[in-house]
Each structure stands twice: as structure tokens, then as C-alpha cells.
Design a protein around this motif. Structure first.
Motif, short mmCIF file in Angstrom:
data_model
loop_
_atom_site.label_atom_id
_atom_site.label_comp_id
_atom_site.label_asym_id
_atom_site.label_seq_id
_atom_site.Cartn_x
_atom_site.Cartn_y
_atom_site.Cartn_z
N VAL A 166 19.28 -14.50 12.82
CA VAL A 166 17.88 -15.96 12.57
C VAL A 166 18.47 -16.39 13.87
N ARG A 167 17.39 -17.11 14.15
CA ARG A 167 17.99 -18.31 15.30
C ARG A 167 17.82 -19.61 15.02
N TRP A 168 19.00 -20.08 13.84
CA TRP A 168 19.15 -20.70 12.73
C TRP A 168 19.46 -22.57 13.68
N GLY A 169 18.92 -22.02 15.16
CA GLY A 169 19.87 -23.94 15.66
C GLY A 169 17.81 -23.56 15.40
N ASP A 170 17.18 -22.65 16.05
CA ASP A 170 15.75 -23.16 16.17
C ASP A 170 14.79 -23.18 14.37
N PHE A 171 15.14 -23.22 12.95
CA PHE A 171 15.33 -23.05 11.99
C PHE A 171 15.58 -25.06 11.99
N VAL A 172 17.36 -25.33 12.40
CA VAL A 172 17.60 -26.84 12.25
C VAL A 172 16.84 -27.13 12.78
N ASN A 173 16.26 -27.36 14.38
CA ASN A 173 14.95 -28.44 14.70
C ASN A 173 14.12 -28.24 13.69
N ALA A 174 13.43 -27.56 14.06
CA ALA A 174 12.39 -27.27 12.46
C ALA A 174 12.70 -27.98 11.89
N ALA A 175 13.10 -28.04 10.87
CA ALA A 175 13.68 -28.64 9.60
C ALA A 175 13.63 -30.64 9.76
N VAL A 176 14.72 -30.91 10.57
CA VAL A 176 14.68 -31.54 11.33
C VAL A 176 13.29 -32.64 11.93
#
Length: 387
Positions: A166-176
Motif C-alpha cells: 500500500v502507498r502509505w506515503g499517499d495515505f499519510v499525506n491524504a490523512a494530514v
């Protein structure tokens, strides 16, 4: 009668309009015919031709090209424009003396009518046709929504089995972006909703001497309904539109097509991280909205002489853990709906300058409609199960 297009330079004009009589005219081209030399006479020649064509029908125009030294695409466009105006009015047109080496260029644009298509007039649709088209569009949209939901469910299950992919980098950016950045607006709106809800409830309850019940009722309504609903609507107007605009821009720039060409799933690559972010931040923001709204309600009840301790005890008696979990579960479903609808509308973006804006607007509207639909279904389930 001879009319020459005047120009300010000392050189003679490259195009001269000569009108013999009302039915015959001639355009003489001399020298280098290009975008620079035509700049001074282009409009004047066309104005003279237009005025001449308005005098009558069956008019014959001859274009003398025997003295042309060179001809570029601007000159070809000039010839095509003159011929098109002549054909449109029903007159005759003839080119004399054109060097054979320029004939292939003219033949590239034959027939000229293809360059000037007749504007199509949209037919007036009746009520039945418009209703049928609207129903068809609704069915197509529902079919696309069901297909997207199936793909998303399968890819969410894939993400559970393949956590490392899973692209966790995009996940963190979207969550922030959807979570931390939304705290101020969620806090402000929640505070105002708590104040307004308490004031409006107190006005009616005061008539029956039951102001002390306003706090517990407001807290229960905030935890079960208002908190999740406020958060979901704010996320729909903020995060869903942002997701749609971001993915829509990628769609317009053919980046989504590039992912498909490269063998990558756009849903796994773009949608799954944002939906997981929505699942995470929606309950957190809802809990934050509940706390702020209850606190503002508690402050409001001070005006009616209800102490903090009385408000707190009444809230504990009316609100239990099941109510809080019900609201958080509802918020989680809202988070899935809001993020998924934003991604879906982004991937459905069309072409054109306004496509991204249309997708963002559709994302917000669709998210709010789906929020209301999910809320209604959840309310019925709660009624039947008592949860």
C-alpha cells in the motif's frame, strides 16, 4: 473601377482588388505571399469582397497568381478564405497562373467545405425525451457506482493481505490534508452547532420548566447524529472536492491512462490510500467535533443557570458507550463514502478546461446525497436493532 488596398510602407501591396463591374472582380497577387506581406491587406481584401458579394448573385471572381514569387501556408489560407467566401455566396471562383508546385497544398484542403462545417443546431427535446435521457444517465451513474464499489471492496481486501504494498506515503499525506488541516473548521462549526442547538432546545424546554434536560438531550443528539453529520458534510465540501480535483487533473493530463498502460491499477495506486485515510480521520474528527459541541453546549447552559456538574451528570445518565460507538461507526461509513465519491468523480473527469471544476462539484453533491442515504439506512437499522 480599381480598388487597391493601401499600405503604409513604400512597397506596393502584394494583393490588389480590382472590380470590373457588379458581376466580375479580380484579385492580383504579386511577389512573396506570406504572413508578413499579407498582414497589411488581408482584412482589406476580404472587406472589399464581402461588400461586393452583397451587391447581388452569380458573381465571378478571378484570382491572378501568375506573379507569385513564393507562397507559404498563410498564403494558402488566404486563397482558401477567398474561395470559401465565394462558394458560400453561390458565386464562381477561378485561380489563374498558380505554379503547379503549389497545387498539392491546395488539394490537401479539398473539399474546402470540410474546413468550414455547417453549425449543427441542437434539436429541441420534449419532456418525455428529456426525462428518458435523465433516467438513462441516472442508471449509467448507478451502474458505474456499483462497479466502482466492487473494485474498491476487492482492492481494500487486497490491501489487508498486502499491507507492505500500500502507498502509505499517499495515505499519510491524504490523512494530514483531510484530518489535521480540517481541525480548525470542524472545531469552529461544531462549537457554533453546540451553542445553537442548546439555545433552540432551551427556548422550547423552558416553557415546561425542563431546562435541566436540555444538556443530556443535546449531548445525546450530538454524539449520535450531529457530530458525525457535521464532520461528514465538512469533509464532503473540503476533502472530497480536493480528491476529485487532484485525481481529475491527473485524468485530464492522461496520468491515469499512463498507470493503466504501465500495468498498475489506478484504484490501488490512487483510491485505496485516500479511502484508508478517510476511514482513519472521519472517526477522529467526529470525536473531536463531539467534544467541542458538548463543551459549547455546557457553556451555553450556564446562561440558564445549569452548573457544569449537573450538565455532566445528566450527560452520563443519557449517553452511554453504545451511543458513542454508534456515532463513530456512522462516521466511519461517512468517511468511506466521502473519500470514495471524491475519487470516483475524479476518475470520471472528462476533457476541457472546466472538467476538473465539474468533477469537484459533482463530488461534493454526490457525497452529500450519499451521506443522507447512508444516514437514513443507518437510522432504520438503529430503530430495528436499538443500536
Amino acid at each position: 473601377m480599381s480598388i487597391a488596398a493601401p499600405i503604409s510602407s513604400a512597397e506596393p501591396p502584394v494583393a490588389v482588388w480590382t472590380q470590373t463591374d457588379a458581376a466580375h472582380a479580380k484579385i492580383s497577387l504579386t511577389g512573396k505571399i506570406n504572413v508578413y506581406s499579407l498582414g497589411g491587406v488581408w482584412t482589406q481584401i476580404f472587406d472589399a469582397q464581402d461588400a461586393w458579394l452583397k451587391q447581388g448573385a452569380s458573381q465571378s471572381l478571378v484570382l491572378d497568381a501568375s506573379q507569385i514569387a513564393s507562397l507559404d501556408m498563410a498564403g494558402i489560407a488566404f486563397l482558401i478564405g477567398v474561395e470559401e467566401a465565394q462558394q458560400k455566396s453561390g458565386g464562381q471562383f477561378e485561380i489563374q497562373g498558380l505554379d503547379p508546385k503549389y497545387q498539392p497544398l491546395l488539394q490537401e484542403f479539398d473539399p474546402i467545405g470540410n474546413l468550414f462545417p455547417v453549425p449543427t443546431v441542437k434539436p429541441n427535446r420534449g419532456f418525455i425525451v428529456s426525462t428518458g435521457m435523465a433516467a438513462q444517465n441516472l442508471l449509467d451513474d448507478a451502474r458505474g457506482l456499483i462497479t466502482f464499489a466492487g473494485h474498491l471492496a476487492a482492492d481494500l481486501a487486497w490491501s489487508i493481505r498486502n499491507i507492505k504494498q500500500v502507498r502509505w506515503g499517499d495515505f499519510v499525506n491524504a490523512a494530514v490534508e483531510a484530518g489535521i488541516a480540517a481541525l480548525p473548521i470542524v472545531g469552529l462549526v461544531s462549537f457554533l452547532i453546540g451553542v445553537i442547538l442548546s439555545f433552540q432546545a432551551a427556548i422550547g424546554m423552558e416553557q415546561f420548566g425542563a431546562v435541566s434536560f436540555v444538556g443530556p438531550l443535546a449531548a445525546l443528539g450530538i454524539v449520535r447524529e450531529m457530530g458525525p453529520l457535521i464532520t461528514a458534510i465538512l469533509l464532503a465540501g473540503r476533502s472530497s472536492a480536493a480528491f476529485a480535483a487532484e485525481i481529475g487533473t491527473m485524468t485530464v493530463n492522461s496520468e491515469v491512462d499512463a498507470l493503466v498502460t504501465g500495468g498498475l491499477s489506478p484504484i490501488r495506486f490512487l483510491v485505496v490510500p485516500r479511502v484508508l485515510a478517510g476511514i482513519l480521520v472521519a472517526p477522529i474528527l467526529t470525536l473531536f467535533a463531539d467534544i467541542v459541541s458538548i463543551f459549547s453546549s455546557m457553556l451555553t447552559m450556564q446562561i440558564y443557570g445549569i452548573p457544569f456538574i449537573n450538565f455532566y451528570n445528566g450527560m452520563l445518565a443519557a449517553v452511554d458507550v453504545e451511543d458513542i460507538l454508534s456515532g463513530l461507526l456512522k462516521a466511519t461509513l461517512f468517511g468511506v463514502v466521502v473519500s470514495a465519491m471524491g475519487c470516483l468523480r475524479g476518475m470520471q473527469t472528462g476533457t476541457g478546461a472546466a472538467a476538473v471544476g465539474i468533477s469537484a462539484t459533482r463530488a461534493v453533491v454526490s457525497s452529500i446525497v450519499m451521506i443522507v442515504l447512508v444516514d437514513g439506512i443507518f437510522a432504520y437499522i438503529s430503530y430495528r436493532t436499538g443500536f
